[in-house]
Design a protein around this motif. Structure first.
Motif, PDB file in Angstrom:
ATOM      1  N   THR A  77       0.842  -1.202   0.000  1.00 44.36           N
ATOM      2  CA  THR A  77       0.000   0.000   0.000  1.00 44.36           C
ATOM      3  C   THR A  77       0.878   1.254   0.000  1.00 44.36           C
ATOM      4  O   THR A  77       0.656   2.186  -0.778  1.00 44.36           O
ATOM      5  N   ALA A  78       1.885   1.264   0.883  1.00 44.91           N
ATOM      6  CA  ALA A  78       2.751   2.446   0.998  1.00 44.91           C
ATOM      7  C   ALA A  78       3.485   2.709  -0.317  1.00 44.91           C
ATOM      8  O   ALA A  78       3.594   3.861  -0.756  1.00 44.91           O
ATOM      9  N   ARG A  79       3.972   1.633  -0.968  1.00 47.67           N
ATOM     10  CA  ARG A  79       4.750   1.849  -2.204  1.00 47.67           C
ATOM     11  C   ARG A  79       3.851   2.280  -3.358  1.00 47.67           C
ATOM     12  O   ARG A  79       4.193   3.186  -4.113  1.00 47.67           O
ATOM     13  N   ILE A  80       2.697   1.646  -3.498  1.00 45.50           N
ATOM     14  CA  ILE A  80       1.794   2.024  -4.605  1.00 45.50           C
ATOM     15  C   ILE A  80       1.376   3.490  -4.464  1.00 45.50           C
ATOM     16  O   ILE A  80       1.297   4.223  -5.440  1.00 45.50           O
ATOM     17  N   LEU A  81       1.139   3.911  -3.213  1.00 46.44           N
ATOM     18  CA  LEU A  81       0.552   5.236  -2.984  1.00 46.44           C
ATOM     19  C   LEU A  81       1.590   6.295  -2.626  1.00 46.44           C
ATOM     20  O   LEU A  81       1.233   7.398  -2.199  1.00 46.44           O
ATOM     21  N   ASP A  82       2.840   5.950  -2.830  1.00 47.36           N
ATOM     22  CA  ASP A  82       3.935   6.833  -2.413  1.00 47.36           C
ATOM     23  C   ASP A  82       3.802   8.252  -2.954  1.00 47.36           C
ATOM     24  O   ASP A  82       4.141   9.221  -2.290  1.00 47.36           O
ATOM     25  N   ASN A  83       3.300   8.375  -4.189  1.00 53.99           N
ATOM     26  CA  ASN A  83       3.220   9.708  -4.807  1.00 53.99           C
ATOM     27  C   ASN A  83       1.802  10.259  -4.865  1.00 53.99           C
ATOM     28  O   ASN A  83       1.509  11.148  -5.662  1.00 53.99           O
ATOM     29  N   ASP A  84       0.914   9.727  -4.043  1.00 53.76           N
ATOM     30  CA  ASP A  84      -0.465  10.229  -4.001  1.00 53.76           C
ATOM     31  C   ASP A  84      -0.603  11.191  -2.826  1.00 53.76           C
ATOM     32  O   ASP A  84      -0.753  10.745  -1.687  1.00 53.76           O
TER      33      ASP A  84
END
Ligand code: ZN
Length: 306
Positions: free
Chosen positions: A165-172
Motif C-alpha cells: 500500500t505504501a509503495r503504490i501510494l507513495d506519490n499520491d
C-alpha cells in the motif's frame, strides 16, 4: 438503518486445508457472525467481482490479466504464496469487489465492515505474502473519483507492515497511509508509510493501546480525511502463528472500538476490512476476526443507529 456487512460465499473456494493460508476462514467468520446473532441485526450485502478497469487504478494492466489467465511466472506465483485455481482467481476479484462495495456503503451510511480484504502486501506489478491485488490502494483511489472525497486515510493495524500500500501510494498526496506493525516481522525490507509505528515483538495490550491512543486522534485531526479505510489486523493476537505480538481478544476489541469511535465522533466514514489471521485453530481464528465486526456493531449502535 442497519450496519452493512459485506460477504460472498465465493470467498472460501475449495483449497488445501493444510496450506498455511486458511482459505476457509471467511466462511468460518460468516458462520461465527451468524452464531453470535450479529448477522440478523446487520444488513448483509453480496458483492460483484471487481472489474479490471478498477483494479488497474492500482495495478499494471499486464499483471492483472497475467494473474487472471494464470500466465504469471512460477517465481511470481511463489512470491504470492497461493496456488492458482479458478476458484482462488474468482475469489480474488470478488474480494476486491467486496472492499469496493464496503467503501461505497461506508460513504453512504458512515460505517461498513467487510468479511475479507486487507491484502496490503500486493505491489503495483506483483503480488506478495498471500496478497494478489491491493484492495486498500484500489479503494482509496476509487474513492477519490467521487465528488466531495478529496482525502483518504488508510489505517493499517495488521501486524505486518502495509508495504505494498505504501509503495503504490507513495506519490499520491491525497491518500495518507498509517501502519502499526511489529518491527521484527515480515516484510524484512520495510517501505515508508506516511506514518509508521513499530512495536517490538512480544508487545502486549497496554503498550499497543498506548501507542494507538497517543497517535490516532491527532492523525485524524491533522489529516481531516473524508474517508478512512481501516485494516483491522487479527494477526496481532498472542496465539497467531505469524504474529509475534501478544494482544488478547479484549486488547483487539479495545483497539477497534477506539479507532472507530474516534472516526465516528468526527463524522469520518470508515470502511473496515480484515487483516492477517493465521491461527491453526480455525474456530478461534474466526472468533478473533469477528472482533472487528462486533466492535463496528457496537460503535454503530452508539453513533449511527436511528
Ligand atoms: Zn499480516
Amino acid at each position: 438503518m442497519k450496519l452493512p456487512l459485506i460477504y460472498h460465499p465465493g470467498y472460501s473456494p475449495e483449497f488445501d486445508a493444510n496450506h498455511r493460508f486458511p482459505m476457509e476462514k471467511f466462511a468460518r467468520l460468516y458462520d461465527r457472525l451468524e452464531n453470535i446473532g450479529l448477522l440478523r441485526h446487520c444488513e448483509l450485502f453480496r458483492p460483484e467481482p471487481a472489474n479490471e478497469a478498477t483494479i488497474r487504478l492500482a495495478h499494471h494492466p499486464d499483471y492483472v490479466t497475467g494473474y487472471r489467465d494464470n500466465q504469471l511466472s512460477a517465481k511470481a506465483m511463489r512470491r504470492i504464496g497461493l496456488p492458482w485455481s479458478e476458484g482462488v482467481m474468482r475469489r480474488t476479484f470478488l474480494a476486491v469487489g467486496g472492499s469496493l462495495l464496503s467503501t461505497e456503503l461506508a460513504l453512504e451510511r458512515g460505517l461498513a465492515a467487510h468479511l475479507a480484504g486487507g491484502t496490503h502486501h500486493a505491489h503495483y506489478q506483483e503480488g506478495s505474502g498471500f496478497c494478489i491485488f491491493n484492495d486498500l490502494a484500489i479503494c482509496a483511489r476509487h474513492a477519490l473519483t467521487k465528488p466531495g472525497i478529496d482525502r483518504v486515510l488508510i489505517i493499517d493495524t495488521d501486524v505486518h507492515q502495509g508495504d505494498g500500500t505504501a509503495r503504490i501510494l507513495d506519490n499520491d498526496p491525497d491518500i495518507l497511509t498509517v501502519s502499526f506493525h511489529c518491527r521484527q516481522n515480515f516484510p524484512a525490507r520495510k517501505a515508508h508509510s506516511n506514518w509508521d509505528f513499530e512495536l517490538d515483538h512480544q508487545s502486549g495490550d497496554q503498550t499497543y493501546l498506548n501507542l494507538v491512543h497517543r497517535h490516532i486522534p491527532y492523525l485524524l485531526d491533522i489529516t481531516e480525511p473524508d474517508l478512512v479505510l481501516y485494516d483491522a489486523g487479527a494477526d496481532v493476537h498472542q496465539d497467531d502463528a505469524l504474529g509475534l505480538l501478544n494482544l488478547t481478544d479484549d486488547g483487539i476489541y479495545q483497539r477497534d472500538v477506539f479507532i472507530l469511535s474516534e472516526c465516528a465522533y468526527r463524522n469520518i466514514p470508515v470502511s473496515c476490512v480484515i487483516g492477517g489471521g493465521y491461527m491453526k485453530d480455525r474456530k478461534r481464528l474466526a472468533e478473533v476476526h469477528s472482533i472487528i465486526h462486533q466492535a463496528a456493531f457496537d460503535v454503530w449502535r452508539e453513533y449511527y443507529q436511528r
